[in-house]
Design a protein around this motif. Structure first.
Motif, PDB file in Angstrom:
ATOM      1  N   GLY A  22     -23.054   2.567  17.186  1.00 45.49           N
ATOM      2  CA  GLY A  22     -23.043   2.632  18.641  1.00 45.49           C
ATOM      3  C   GLY A  22     -21.676   2.564  19.288  1.00 45.49           C
ATOM      4  N   SER A  23     -20.622   2.330  18.501  1.00 41.84           N
ATOM      5  CA  SER A  23     -19.286   2.247  19.097  1.00 41.84           C
ATOM      6  C   SER A  23     -18.344   3.322  18.575  1.00 41.84           C
ATOM      7  CB  SER A  23     -18.672   0.870  18.833  1.00 41.84           C
ATOM      8  OG  SER A  23     -18.435   0.696  17.448  1.00 41.84           O
ATOM      9  N   ALA A  24     -18.793   4.080  17.589  1.00 46.04           N
ATOM     10  CA  ALA A  24     -17.971   5.145  17.017  1.00 46.04           C
ATOM     11  C   ALA A  24     -18.729   6.465  17.110  1.00 46.04           C
ATOM     12  CB  ALA A  24     -17.629   4.834  15.563  1.00 46.04           C
ATOM     13  N   ALA A  72     -10.439  15.379  24.367  1.00 45.05           N
ATOM     14  CA  ALA A  72     -11.288  14.225  24.057  1.00 45.05           C
ATOM     15  C   ALA A  72     -12.449  14.164  25.047  1.00 45.05           C
ATOM     16  CB  ALA A  72     -10.475  12.940  24.125  1.00 45.05           C
ATOM     17  N   PRO A  73     -13.675  14.087  24.549  1.00 47.41           N
ATOM     18  CA  PRO A  73     -14.822  14.010  25.456  1.00 47.41           C
ATOM     19  C   PRO A  73     -14.898  12.690  26.219  1.00 47.41           C
ATOM     20  CG  PRO A  73     -15.532  14.397  23.177  1.00 47.41           C
ATOM     21  CD  PRO A  73     -14.060  14.190  23.160  1.00 47.41           C
ATOM     22  N   VAL A  74     -14.421  11.615  25.591  1.00 48.01           N
ATOM     23  CA  VAL A  74     -14.438  10.278  26.185  1.00 48.01           C
ATOM     24  C   VAL A  74     -13.164   9.542  25.774  1.00 48.01           C
ATOM     25  CG1 VAL A  74     -16.970  10.074  26.241  1.00 48.01           C
ATOM     26  CG2 VAL A  74     -15.711   9.322  24.215  1.00 48.01           C
ATOM     27  N   ASP A 108     -16.058   3.060  25.965  1.00 48.54           N
ATOM     28  CA  ASP A 108     -17.256   2.748  26.750  1.00 48.54           C
ATOM     29  C   ASP A 108     -18.384   3.708  26.369  1.00 48.54           C
ATOM     30  OD1 ASP A 108     -19.187   2.090  28.605  1.00 48.54           O
ATOM     31  OD2 ASP A 108     -18.082   2.888  30.326  1.00 48.54           O
ATOM     32  N   PRO A 109     -19.278   3.283  25.459  1.00 51.38           N
ATOM     33  CA  PRO A 109     -20.364   4.176  25.036  1.00 51.38           C
ATOM     34  C   PRO A 109     -21.208   4.720  26.192  1.00 51.38           C
ATOM     35  CG  PRO A 109     -20.217   2.319  23.547  1.00 51.38           C
ATOM     36  CD  PRO A 109     -19.281   2.028  24.700  1.00 51.38           C
ATOM     37  N   ALA A 110     -21.266   4.003  27.306  1.00 48.76           N
ATOM     38  CA  ALA A 110     -22.031   4.484  28.462  1.00 48.76           C
ATOM     39  C   ALA A 110     -21.428   5.766  29.037  1.00 48.76           C
ATOM     40  CB  ALA A 110     -22.101   3.403  29.534  1.00 48.76           C
ATOM     41  N   SER A 111     -20.143   6.028  28.739  1.00 45.02           N
ATOM     42  CA  SER A 111     -19.495   7.232  29.267  1.00 45.02           C
ATOM     43  C   SER A 111     -20.088   8.514  28.678  1.00 45.02           C
ATOM     44  CB  SER A 111     -17.983   7.185  29.020  1.00 45.02           C
ATOM     45  OG  SER A 111     -17.701   7.175  27.634  1.00 45.02           O
ATOM     46  N   LEU A 112     -20.819   8.394  27.577  1.00 46.27           N
ATOM     47  CA  LEU A 112     -21.477   9.572  26.998  1.00 46.27           C
ATOM     48  C   LEU A 112     -22.489  10.175  27.971  1.00 46.27           C
ATOM     49  CD1 LEU A 112     -22.115   8.379  23.340  1.00 46.27           C
ATOM     50  CD2 LEU A 112     -20.447  10.059  24.105  1.00 46.27           C
TER      51      LEU A 112
END
Length: 127
Positions: A22-24, A72-74, A108-112
């Motif tokens: 969930g973080s990578a 970079a997407p995020v 920030d995984p929420a940025s996906l």
């Protein structure tokens, strides 16, 4: 044209796949992008440890006729660069598998959620 439903996409034709922890995530270019570029002959990427802002250039893809920046997407940090890219044609052959470019630790995984889902990406490219 392959557009997997389990990935997120950018308007610049990169994809990102969140890994189990969930973080990578893995990042690569889409099937559409590799098709438009043609035969990829060289990939140059920033090294592991590089911190990236969202939309920052993290490398280039060189095809026979053009060179394209990779964005970079995020935001995050490059954890690993795909060692299989010494044979750059793997990006053409398997853009969503062996042709991944970098593994990043996401700030920030929420940025996906801000990225395109498969349906929106299909619409973007006219599929």
């Amino acid at each position: 044209m392959s557009i997997p439903d389990d990935l997120r996409y950018t308007k610049d034709h990169e994809w990102i796949k969140l890994l189990e922890d969930g973080s990578a995530a893995l990042v690569g270019i889409t099937d559409f992008a590799q098709s438009e570029l043609g035969d990829i002959v060289f990939v140059e990427l920033k090294p592991a440890g590089t911190k990236l802002k969202a939309h920052e250039v993290f490398g280039t893809v060189e095809a026979v006729k053009t060179v394209a920046d990779l964005f970079a997407p995020v935001a995050g940090e490059i954890m690993e660069v795909n060692g299989s890219l010494d044979a750059a044609e793997v990006v053409n052959q398997d853009p969503y598998g062996e042709g991944w470019l970098v593994k990043i630790r996401i700030d920030d995984p929420a940025s996906l959620a801000e990225l395109l889902d498969a349906a929106a990406y299909r619409e973007l490219i006219g599929e």
